[in-house]
Design an enzyme around this catalytic site. Sequence first.
Site, PDB file in Angstrom:
ATOM      1  N   GLU A  84     -12.291  44.952  20.763  1.00 34.82           N
ATOM      2  CA  GLU A  84     -11.142  44.248  21.337  1.00 34.82           C
ATOM      3  C   GLU A  84     -10.256  43.643  20.261  1.00 34.82           C
ATOM      4  OE1 GLU A  84     -11.738  40.444  23.299  1.00 34.82           O
ATOM      5  OE2 GLU A  84     -13.890  40.815  23.217  1.00 34.82           O
ATOM      6  N   HIS A 127     -12.008  43.019  26.776  1.00 33.28           N
ATOM      7  CA  HIS A 127     -11.692  41.607  26.601  1.00 33.28           C
ATOM      8  C   HIS A 127     -12.151  40.813  27.822  1.00 33.28           C
ATOM      9  CE1 HIS A 127      -9.449  38.294  24.815  1.00 33.28           C
ATOM     10  NE2 HIS A 127      -8.839  38.081  25.986  1.00 33.28           N
ATOM     11  N   SER A 181     -10.738  33.636  25.826  1.00 34.31           N
ATOM     12  CA  SER A 181      -9.459  34.056  25.274  1.00 34.31           C
ATOM     13  C   SER A 181      -8.677  32.836  24.768  1.00 34.31           C
ATOM     14  CB  SER A 181      -8.687  34.845  26.325  1.00 34.31           C
ATOM     15  OG  SER A 181      -7.615  35.555  25.753  1.00 34.31           O
TER      16      SER A 181
END
Length: 331
Positions: free
Chosen positions: A272, A302, A175
């Site tokens: 996502e 995610h 991320s």
Amino acid sequence: MSSALSAPLVAPVRARSTPQIEEYGGVSIASRALSISLRHTVRPLLDAWALTPSLPWPTGLVDRAAFPLLPAPGTEYHRMTLDTCPAEFVRAPGAGGRTAILYLHGGAFLCCGLTTHRQLVSRISAAAGAPALSVAYRMLPRHPIRHAVDDGLSGLRWLIAHGYPIDRIVIAGDSAGGFLAFSVAHEALRLGLGRAAGTVAISPLTDLDHRPKLDHPNARKCALFPRRAVPALSTLIERAEQIDDRYAPVPSPVDLDLTGMPPALLQTGSEEMTFVDAETMAYRLASAGVPTQLQVWEKQAHVFQAAASLVPEGSRAIVEIGMFVRSLDTV
């Protein structure tokens, strides 16, 4: 589609300016349960946060609350302090040899840390057969992203000083940590530290411009992120960039000159919010002549790899990361 953990749906595409693309089909019952759970628990909380992101939310509690997440059995981990932040050296059983991993955790530059990611880092260490230095970099809202990049560089220098040459260090993150992985690798090149062995980006954020994400169909499909959370994060980042005016804002990885960057593996779920970030980054890396693999996992949440103890697709994805890291050790 085929059952979970099937072979790639399409043959790898190989061209100088095109990433190698693999699509993994099939969604297990555990994966579906994870997505439903996120959609009805974490997603509403993020939606509430997005309404008032400037309030003093206790984001630091997220890492403290993650103590039940145990590392892989037999893992050794040792806390330390880098120049400006804590870090943790993680060694899973069988992790040795010449290669090491620099790991930068996700959490939207706002939350998470060594505890939330210890299990994931230990599993990657085991799969790759390499120890990992996990960095608890400085975060929003008190610090701009530049400070996080500096902390990543501090971790890189620590590994180099402890016997791991930069061409044997893989820089990885999930991320927001994926953003930092590319940024740190690029800064290492710019500063003359050398080229890392590779980069691994799990569900990476690579573009601070929120518009491409909101314009993509996944903006309404993502099980974790509500639409309003994306511009809210952009606003926080813009405010934080004003804290330290000694530096220019950190550019998005998709906007960098990527020439000479190390080989990259990117993993993303097909629905996502950050899918478009991973896809765009993969194509821009490949266009710059960087060997790039893009793995797209059907309808996975995610950073589904963090749930590898429950979700079989997460376990398989970590195996793929391990294979990628091990392949770099033979170069």
